[in-house]
Enzyme design. Structure first.
Site, PDB file in Angstrom:
ATOM      1  N   LYS A  35       0.834  -1.199   0.000  1.00 29.62           N
ATOM      2  CA  LYS A  35       0.000   0.000   0.000  1.00 29.62           C
ATOM      3  C   LYS A  35       0.876   1.259   0.000  1.00 29.62           C
ATOM      4  O   LYS A  35       0.664   2.191  -0.779  1.00 29.62           O
ATOM      5  CB  LYS A  35      -0.865  -0.042   1.255  1.00 29.62           C
ATOM      6  CG  LYS A  35      -2.135   0.752   1.160  1.00 29.62           C
ATOM      7  CD  LYS A  35      -3.033   0.513   2.368  1.00 29.62           C
ATOM      8  CE  LYS A  35      -4.125  -0.473   2.064  1.00 29.62           C
ATOM      9  NZ  LYS A  35      -5.194  -0.506   3.058  1.00 29.62           N
ATOM     10  N   CYS A 264     -18.895  -1.976   7.654  1.00 32.59           N
ATOM     11  CA  CYS A 264     -19.309  -1.351   8.916  1.00 32.59           C
ATOM     12  C   CYS A 264     -20.585  -1.913   9.529  1.00 32.59           C
ATOM     13  O   CYS A 264     -20.551  -2.398  10.654  1.00 32.59           O
ATOM     14  CB  CYS A 264     -19.447   0.158   8.714  1.00 32.59           C
ATOM     15  SG  CYS A 264     -17.871   0.942   8.382  1.00 32.59           S
TER      16      CYS A 264
HETATM   17  P1  NAD Z   1      -9.222  -0.359   6.351  1.00 28.75           P
HETATM   18  O1  NAD Z   1      -9.026  -1.789   6.628  1.00 28.75           O
HETATM   19  O2  NAD Z   1      -9.635   0.111   5.011  1.00 28.75           O
HETATM   20  O3  NAD Z   1      -7.906   0.456   6.742  1.00 28.75           O
HETATM   21  C1  NAD Z   1      -7.147   0.208   7.878  1.00 28.75           C
HETATM   22  C2  NAD Z   1      -5.675   0.437   7.546  1.00 28.75           C
HETATM   23  O4  NAD Z   1      -4.915   0.290   8.754  1.00 28.75           O
HETATM   24  C3  NAD Z   1      -5.103  -0.555   6.545  1.00 28.75           C
HETATM   25  O5  NAD Z   1      -4.487   0.162   5.493  1.00 28.75           O
HETATM   26  C4  NAD Z   1      -4.089  -1.368   7.345  1.00 28.75           C
HETATM   27  O6  NAD Z   1      -2.984  -1.771   6.560  1.00 28.75           O
HETATM   28  C5  NAD Z   1      -3.698  -0.366   8.408  1.00 28.75           C
HETATM   29  N1  NAD Z   1      -3.130  -0.952   9.624  1.00 28.75           N
HETATM   30  C6  NAD Z   1      -3.518  -2.054  10.301  1.00 28.75           C
HETATM   31  N2  NAD Z   1      -2.755  -2.242  11.371  1.00 28.75           N
HETATM   32  C7  NAD Z   1      -1.832  -1.259  11.372  1.00 28.75           C
HETATM   33  C8  NAD Z   1      -0.754  -0.924  12.211  1.00 28.75           C
HETATM   34  N3  NAD Z   1      -0.453  -1.650  13.288  1.00 28.75           N
HETATM   35  N4  NAD Z   1      -0.013   0.147  11.901  1.00 28.75           N
HETATM   36  C9  NAD Z   1      -0.297   0.898  10.804  1.00 28.75           C
HETATM   37  N5  NAD Z   1      -1.311   0.629   9.976  1.00 28.75           N
HETATM   38  C10 NAD Z   1      -2.077  -0.428  10.268  1.00 28.75           C
HETATM   39  O7  NAD Z   1     -10.285   0.126   7.470  1.00 28.75           O
HETATM   40  P2  NAD Z   1     -11.308   1.351   7.334  1.00 28.75           P
HETATM   41  O8  NAD Z   1     -12.479   0.937   6.526  1.00 28.75           O
HETATM   42  O9  NAD Z   1     -10.567   2.586   6.993  1.00 28.75           O
HETATM   43  O10 NAD Z   1     -11.818   1.442   8.844  1.00 28.75           O
HETATM   44  C11 NAD Z   1     -11.005   1.956   9.888  1.00 28.75           C
HETATM   45  C12 NAD Z   1     -11.907   2.201  11.087  1.00 28.75           C
HETATM   46  O11 NAD Z   1     -12.870   3.209  10.759  1.00 28.75           O
HETATM   47  C13 NAD Z   1     -12.719   0.984  11.519  1.00 28.75           C
HETATM   48  O12 NAD Z   1     -12.879   1.017  12.909  1.00 28.75           O
HETATM   49  C14 NAD Z   1     -14.060   1.207  10.852  1.00 28.75           C
HETATM   50  O13 NAD Z   1     -15.110   0.569  11.537  1.00 28.75           O
HETATM   51  C15 NAD Z   1     -14.187   2.712  10.949  1.00 28.75           C
HETATM   52  N6  NAD Z   1     -15.031   3.331   9.924  1.00 28.75           N
HETATM   53  C16 NAD Z   1     -15.012   2.871   8.638  1.00 28.75           C
HETATM   54  C17 NAD Z   1     -15.806   3.482   7.680  1.00 28.75           C
HETATM   55  C18 NAD Z   1     -15.820   2.979   6.274  1.00 28.75           C
HETATM   56  O14 NAD Z   1     -16.744   3.370   5.539  1.00 28.75           O
HETATM   57  N7  NAD Z   1     -14.893   2.161   5.836  1.00 28.75           N
HETATM   58  C19 NAD Z   1     -16.614   4.578   8.025  1.00 28.75           C
HETATM   59  C20 NAD Z   1     -16.578   5.033   9.332  1.00 28.75           C
HETATM   60  C21 NAD Z   1     -15.782   4.406  10.283  1.00 28.75           C
END
Ligand code: NAD
Length: 442
Positions: A35, A264
């Protein structure tokens, strides 16, 4: 303002890019080297309308950068946003491993810290999690910091628009300094007067789950009502219009379909149920919501199965749409996947087209299905067309062409994309959700 965003997925990349667009300097951290390589090479890693333009502009202006180095980012930033995954654990609860792990690492970094840091959680987490993060930081000997909760409400497919013009910003904090910092960061996003709502941290955490669970409940109510309409001969689309124009109810999130999915709603509903059980205050309505939602996929499959007198072996189906909703490439918990798997299990074959999610779909479906280059290429020699996602390009197809390519003029529409009279006129046999079935001339 100098900011760090930890976790560069849907929420992190959109948040980081939009913060940079407002003139902030943002370092995004991720632990996924592929990524990072793409992002550092000028390539956006997710499909979101409008994101690429903002990313390019801010990346080129060097306001937005990407690294694996947490230390560098935390040292640089005044506010550190946690946008880490909180997937569903085995018992339904939110898996907090990533959040806790990063809290511990930040705790180590803040031991010798002399400048103030605000640690802001944007991940969706059960009530009490930010308090846990704070305890970890204190235990590690961190100094000069505040914690805050700033839940994210963006919708995939509209993420940039939602972030740039949010309906509201929710800030849960404990100190005036934290409120003030976040207020000044977000004021450019709410210039039209939408509110910044300040509250305590626990209420902010619950607000996020309450919002998603309520929306999932609305959809589920409509799905169950659609099944009732099918039995009674009513048309759920008309009922939807009839109730949606009541301002107490509103028009949005009333569209019936094959069940909610995505990264979600399913996990957040389950996590809230689990937390409610932990607190001995069960949210029983949500338990039913989850059950009905799963059944909705099965109902759609059963419609297909019973049309073919339970004999699906050797049948070929074309699928339009795979993503859990239009305008996203996100396949997490997409209802298309379990339905396709049920068809395959019964010996059917599937050829699918989705405008954005086919690469991600391969992770879930591998080569168990065929992938078409465009919507018409999915059709030849199929026994029926299945519609899983209401992408705009499926709304007004060349029906003559569709009819000539399919083996039978038969459509199972899981999203109520087409008008019943049109389908009748075109001579299709047409199944949809909560509306009468059109029996065409096969
Ligand atoms: P995602 O899986 O798309 O992104 C998470 C990122 O974190 C990934 O790129 C992963 O590689 C990285 N990551 C994981 N562990 C890590 C670490 N130790 N150090 C650095 N990077 C690390 O997830 P998302 O959809 O962006 O969701 C993130 C949070 O936001 C979740 O709690 C989700 O419920 C919440 N959320 C998501 C949405 C949505 O529409 N996707 C909307 C509102 C809230």
């Amino acid at each position: 303002m100098n900011l760090a965003v930890i976790g560069t997925g849907y929420v992190g990349l959109v948040s980081g890019t939009c913060f940079a667009e407002m003139g902030n300097n943002v370092i995004c951290v991720d632990n996924n080297p592929e990524k990072l390589a793409k992002l550092n090479n000028g390539q956006v890693t997710i499909y979101e309308p409008g994101l690429e333009l903002l990313y390019q502009r801010n990346f080129n202006q060097k306001r937005l950068s990407f690294t694996a180095n947490l230390k560098e980012a935390v040292e640089f930033a005044e506010s550190v946003f946690l946008c880490l995954p909180t997937p569903q654990g085995e018992d339904g609860s939110a898996d907090l491993t990533h959040v806790i792990e990063i809290a511990e690492q930040i705790g180590e970094l803040l031991k010798e810290n002399s400048s103030y840091k605000l640690i802001v959680n944007k991940s969706t987490v059960p009530v009490g999690t930010v308090e846990k993060v704070k305890e970890i930081l204190i235990k590690k000997g961190s100094k000069e910091f505040d914690v805050a909760s700033n839940p994210e409400f963006l919708r995939e497919g509209f993420a940039v628009d939602d972030f740039m013009k949010p309906d509201r910003i929710v800030i849960g904090a404990e100190s005036e300094k934290a409120y003030k910092l976040l207020r000044s960061l977000y004021e450019p996003f709410v210039r039209q007067g939408n509110p910044i709502i300040e509250m305590d941290i626990k209420s902010a955490e619950v607000t996020k789950y309450a919002a998603n669970s309520y929306l999932a409940t609305r959809i589920t109510f409509m799905n169950e009502l659609a099944n009732f309409c099918e039995k009674t001969g009513a048309n759920v689309d008309l009922v939807r219009k009839g109730i949606g124009s009541d301002t107490r109810i509103g028009k949005r999130f009333l569209f019936p379909g094959i069940g909610y999915g995505g990264s979600c709603f399913p996990k957040d509903v389950n996590a809230l149920i689990k937390t409610s059980l932990d607190y001995n205050s069960e949210l029983t309505l949500l338990t039913l919501v989850d059950k009905i939602n799963k059944e909705q996929r099965l109902r759609f499959f059963n419609k297909i199965k019973s049309h073919f007198n339970n004999e699906l072996k050797g049948k070929k189906f074309s699928a339009w749409g795979l993503a859990f909703k239009p305008n996203t490439d996100d396949m997490r918990e997409a209802p298309s996947v379990p339905i396709i798997k049920m068809l395959l299990e019964k010996g059917a074959r599937v050829k699918a087209f989705d405008p954005a999610s086919m690469e991600n779909a391969k992770f879930y479906l591998n080569d168990t299905i065929e992938y078409a280059q465009n919507m018409y290429e999915a059709l030849p020699d199929s026994d029926a067309l299945l519609i899983f996602t209401e992408w705009n390009e499926f709304r007004n197809p060349d029906f003559k062409k569709v009819k000539s390519l399919l083996k039978h003029p038969l459509i199972f529409d899981g999203r109520n994309v087409y008008d019943l009279d049109d389908m009748e006129e075109q001579g299709f046999t047409y199944y949809s959700i909560g509306r009468r079935t059109i029996v065409g001339k096969e």
